[in-house]
Write an enzyme that holds these catalytic residues in place. Structure first.
Site, PDB file in Angstrom:
ATOM      1  N   HIS A 157     -54.651  60.462 127.028  1.00 16.19           N
ATOM      2  CA  HIS A 157     -53.785  60.806 126.203  1.00 16.19           C
ATOM      3  C   HIS A 157     -52.897  59.779 126.433  1.00 16.19           C
ATOM      4  O   HIS A 157     -52.608  59.031 126.263  1.00 16.19           O
ATOM      5  CB  HIS A 157     -52.575  61.680 127.788  1.00 16.19           C
ATOM      6  CG  HIS A 157     -53.026  63.514 127.149  1.00 16.19           C
ATOM      7  ND1 HIS A 157     -54.287  63.286 128.265  1.00 16.19           N
ATOM      8  CD2 HIS A 157     -53.482  64.139 127.172  1.00 16.19           C
ATOM      9  CE1 HIS A 157     -55.218  64.999 127.804  1.00 16.19           C
ATOM     10  NE2 HIS A 157     -53.693  65.321 127.183  1.00 16.19           N
ATOM     11  N   LYS A 161     -47.273  60.627 128.667  1.00 11.92           N
ATOM     12  CA  LYS A 161     -47.878  61.884 130.048  1.00 11.92           C
ATOM     13  C   LYS A 161     -47.135  61.317 131.133  1.00 11.92           C
ATOM     14  O   LYS A 161     -47.738  60.440 131.950  1.00 11.92           O
ATOM     15  CB  LYS A 161     -49.207  61.937 129.808  1.00 11.92           C
ATOM     16  CG  LYS A 161     -49.512  63.464 130.423  1.00 11.92           C
ATOM     17  CD  LYS A 161     -50.707  63.419 130.064  1.00 11.92           C
ATOM     18  CE  LYS A 161     -51.116  65.530 130.536  1.00 11.92           C
ATOM     19  NZ  LYS A 161     -50.106  65.959 130.446  1.00 11.92           N
TER      20      LYS A 161
HETATM   21  N1  LIG Z   1     -50.158  74.389 127.547  1.00 12.07           N
HETATM   22  C1  LIG Z   1     -50.696  73.297 126.314  1.00 12.07           C
HETATM   23  O1  LIG Z   1     -51.321  74.014 125.308  1.00 12.07           O
HETATM   24  C2  LIG Z   1     -49.474  71.951 126.001  1.00 12.07           C
HETATM   25  C3  LIG Z   1     -49.660  71.913 127.569  1.00 12.07           C
HETATM   26  N2  LIG Z   1     -48.049  70.149 127.502  1.00 12.07           N
HETATM   27  C4  LIG Z   1     -47.819  69.908 127.993  1.00 12.07           C
HETATM   28  O2  LIG Z   1     -46.179  70.144 128.144  1.00 12.07           O
HETATM   29  C5  LIG Z   1     -44.931  69.671 129.160  1.00 12.07           C
HETATM   30  C6  LIG Z   1     -44.245  69.070 127.925  1.00 12.07           C
HETATM   31  O3  LIG Z   1     -45.181  67.971 127.122  1.00 12.07           O
HETATM   32  P1  LIG Z   1     -44.316  67.435 126.271  1.00 12.07           P
HETATM   33  O4  LIG Z   1     -43.339  68.379 124.642  1.00 12.07           O
HETATM   34  O5  LIG Z   1     -45.022  66.506 125.432  1.00 12.07           O
HETATM   35  O6  LIG Z   1     -42.790  66.467 126.843  1.00 12.07           O
HETATM   36  P2  LIG Z   1     -41.494  65.776 126.840  1.00 12.07           P
HETATM   37  O7  LIG Z   1     -41.157  64.824 127.618  1.00 12.07           O
HETATM   38  O8  LIG Z   1     -41.999  65.246 124.750  1.00 12.07           O
HETATM   39  O9  LIG Z   1     -40.275  67.044 126.549  1.00 12.07           O
HETATM   40  C7  LIG Z   1     -40.161  68.143 127.835  1.00 12.07           C
HETATM   41  C8  LIG Z   1     -38.475  68.270 127.252  1.00 12.07           C
HETATM   42  O10 LIG Z   1     -37.862  69.296 128.192  1.00 12.07           O
HETATM   43  C9  LIG Z   1     -37.484  68.753 128.410  1.00 12.07           C
HETATM   44  N3  LIG Z   1     -36.505  69.517 129.426  1.00 12.07           N
HETATM   45  C10 LIG Z   1     -36.256  68.519 131.138  1.00 12.07           C
HETATM   46  N4  LIG Z   1     -36.227  69.314 132.051  1.00 12.07           N
HETATM   47  C11 LIG Z   1     -35.737  70.686 131.449  1.00 12.07           C
HETATM   48  C12 LIG Z   1     -35.093  71.912 131.937  1.00 12.07           C
HETATM   49  N5  LIG Z   1     -34.764  72.426 133.291  1.00 12.07           N
HETATM   50  N6  LIG Z   1     -35.492  72.954 130.933  1.00 12.07           N
HETATM   51  C13 LIG Z   1     -35.990  73.176 129.579  1.00 12.07           C
HETATM   52  N7  LIG Z   1     -36.575  71.401 129.607  1.00 12.07           N
HETATM   53  C14 LIG Z   1     -36.054  71.048 130.477  1.00 12.07           C
HETATM   54  C15 LIG Z   1     -36.983  67.116 128.644  1.00 12.07           C
HETATM   55  O11 LIG Z   1     -35.501  66.858 128.082  1.00 12.07           O
HETATM   56  P3  LIG Z   1     -35.734  65.185 128.942  1.00 12.07           P
HETATM   57  O12 LIG Z   1     -36.406  63.981 127.938  1.00 12.07           O
HETATM   58  O13 LIG Z   1     -34.338  65.294 128.436  1.00 12.07           O
HETATM   59  O14 LIG Z   1     -36.169  65.210 130.049  1.00 12.07           O
HETATM   60  C16 LIG Z   1     -37.840  67.085 127.143  1.00 12.07           C
HETATM   61  O15 LIG Z   1     -36.961  67.562 126.083  1.00 12.07           O
HETATM   62  C17 LIG Z   1     -45.807  68.823 129.458  1.00 12.07           C
HETATM   63  O16 LIG Z   1     -46.329  69.282 131.090  1.00 12.07           O
HETATM   64  C18 LIG Z   1     -47.477  68.457 128.733  1.00 12.07           C
HETATM   65  O17 LIG Z   1     -48.252  68.076 129.625  1.00 12.07           O
HETATM   66  C19 LIG Z   1     -48.307  69.659 126.379  1.00 12.07           C
HETATM   67  C20 LIG Z   1     -49.233  70.321 125.448  1.00 12.07           C
HETATM   68  C21 LIG Z   1     -49.759  71.185 125.346  1.00 12.07           C
HETATM   69  O1  LIG Z   2     -48.998  65.902 127.777  1.00 13.53           O
HETATM   70  C1  LIG Z   2     -49.536  66.259 126.736  1.00 13.53           C
HETATM   71  O2  LIG Z   2     -50.007  66.047 125.859  1.00 13.53           O
HETATM   72  C2  LIG Z   2     -50.867  67.212 127.110  1.00 13.53           C
HETATM   73  N1  LIG Z   2     -50.951  68.196 128.050  1.00 13.53           N
HETATM   74  C3  LIG Z   2     -51.507  69.251 128.423  1.00 13.53           C
HETATM   75  C4  LIG Z   2     -52.508  69.233 129.913  1.00 13.53           C
HETATM   76  O3  LIG Z   2     -51.506  68.508 131.121  1.00 13.53           O
HETATM   77  O4  LIG Z   2     -53.792  69.683 129.579  1.00 13.53           O
HETATM   78  C5  LIG Z   2     -52.085  69.581 127.405  1.00 13.53           C
HETATM   79  C6  LIG Z   2     -53.055  68.765 126.676  1.00 13.53           C
HETATM   80  O5  LIG Z   2     -54.528  68.174 126.893  1.00 13.53           O
HETATM   81  C7  LIG Z   2     -51.094  67.827 125.640  1.00 13.53           C
END
Ligand SMILES: NC(=O)C1=CN([C@@H]2O[C@H](COP(=O)(O)OP(=O)(O)OC[C@H]3O[C@@H](n4cnc5c(N)ncnc54)[C@H](OP(=O)(O)O)[C@@H]3O)[C@@H](O)[C@H]2O)C=CC1
Ligand SMILES: O=C(O)C1=N[C@H](C(=O)O)C[C@H](O)C1
Length: 265
Positions: A157, A161
């Site tokens: 990743h 992350k």
């Molecule tokens: N299930 C799936 O298919 C996937 C899951 N994921 C997961 O999704 C999550 C987010 O990934 P990603 O978008 O890359 O991460 P990012 O850090 O880019 O985005 C997370 C966002 O959430 C915000 N945030 C922080 N605290 C809160 C809160 N209390 N309420 C609402 N929003 C909040 C952050 O703000 P700030 O930056 O100011 O902290 C940021 O804007 C991770 O856990 C990742 O592993 C990712 C991709 C695919």
């Molecule tokens: O943080 C990410 O980017 C992703 N997180 C998810 C995970 O922890 O499995 C899913 C995806 O692989 C991308």
């Protein structure tokens, strides 16, 4: 049901921005709110502008002030916690995509599922969920393999992350364990750990550049090797899966649903 009204939580993040961009152009859903935490520096700005698609009339907000049918959370564990409470209090179906959740968060999700419908999956990607089925088949076929089959899970990743190993890698491990019964885990190896026991699953988390997610499940036999590999080219596979999950879960009876349910796998 007409197009469900959908809230995006974590709307200014990497995933949130793709959900805003793709959700806005998807006639099957109506985006009604873009949520972030209280201290986010861009509160009040248009969520479409933040996502790079131009203004869409949806300000980034820290409070939910409209009615909704489903909420999609891609945030952090504290954000997931808030999303669960918000959905239970307002009777909104939930799509939980955030990974790195604690046992407390997981228990809260199980409790919430007694009151609302929840799709909870560490990966919303079709290819990943299909690979989970293939992994289950491979693990079931190899469970009594003479000499033992060694299973190692390698994930790659992006450098940003925060949780390791990925939620998806852990889920692949659970699937393998459910078929083969391993009882031990190794997270990387160093020094002289000695001969590898067969009842161990090895996890290896690689963090490099801007990789949007790649998983390889290795079944090592004596004389040959099987590798199941799945990788994303960009984040839209996760965003599109989550939008499908929101359409699926809106209006459903309370309970926990999987992406296999959503995708009919
Ligand atoms: N299930 C799936 O298919 C996937 C899951 N994921 C997961 O999704 C999550 C987010 O990934 P990603 O978008 O890359 O991460 P990012 O850090 O880019 O985005 C997370 C966002 O959430 C915000 N945030 C922080 N605290 C809160 C809160 N209390 N309420 C609402 N929003 C909040 C952050 O703000 P700030 O930056 O100011 O902290 C940021 O804007 C991770 O856990 C990742 O592993 C990712 C991709 C695919
Ligand atoms: O943080 C990410 O980017 C992703 N997180 C998810 C995970 O922890 O499995 C899913 C995806 O692989 C991308």
């Amino acid at each position: 049901m007409s197009a469900p009204r959908v809230v995006i939580s974590g709307a200014a993040g990497r995933m949130g921005q793709r959900l805003i961009a793709l959700g806005h152009q998807n006639p099957g859903i109506e985006l009604v709110a873009a949520l972030e935490h209280d201290g986010h520096p861009r509160l009040g700005e248009d969520a479409g502008a933040i996502a790079g698609v131009g203004p869409i009339g949806l300000p980034l907000s820290s409070k939910l002030e409209v009615s909704a049918d489903a909420l999609i959370d891609f945030s952090v564990p504290a954000g997931a916690d808030r999303a669960i409470k918000l959905c239970v209090d307002n009777n909104i179906a939930l799509v939980m995509a955030t990974t790195g959740l604690t046992d407390e968060h997981k228990a809260a999700l199980h409790e919430a599922a007694k009151k609302i419908a929840i799709v909870w999956a560490p990966s919303m990607s079709l290819a990943v969920n299909l690979t989970m089925k293939l992994t289950e088949i491979a693990a079931a076929s190899l469970k009594d393999y003479p000499g033992g089959a060694d299973v190692e899970i390698v994930e790659r990743h992006h450098r940003f992350k925060e949780d390791s190993p990925s939620g998806t890698a852990l889920k692949f491990g659970e699937i393998v364990k459910s078929q083969m019964g391993q009882t031990k885990e190794a997270h990387g190896r160093e020094g002289r750990p000695g001969e590898r026991p067969h009842d161990e699953i090895g996890y290896h988390a690689v963090r490099v550049g801007d990789n949007p997610g790649e998983h390889t499940i290795i079944f090592g036999l004596l004389g040959e090797t099987i590798e199941l590999k799945v990788g994303a080219s960009n984040r839209d596979c996760y965003a599109n899966g989550a939008l499908k999950a929101a359409q699926f879960v809106a209006g459903k009876p309370a309970g926990l649903y999987t992406m296999a349910d959503v995708l009919g796998l």
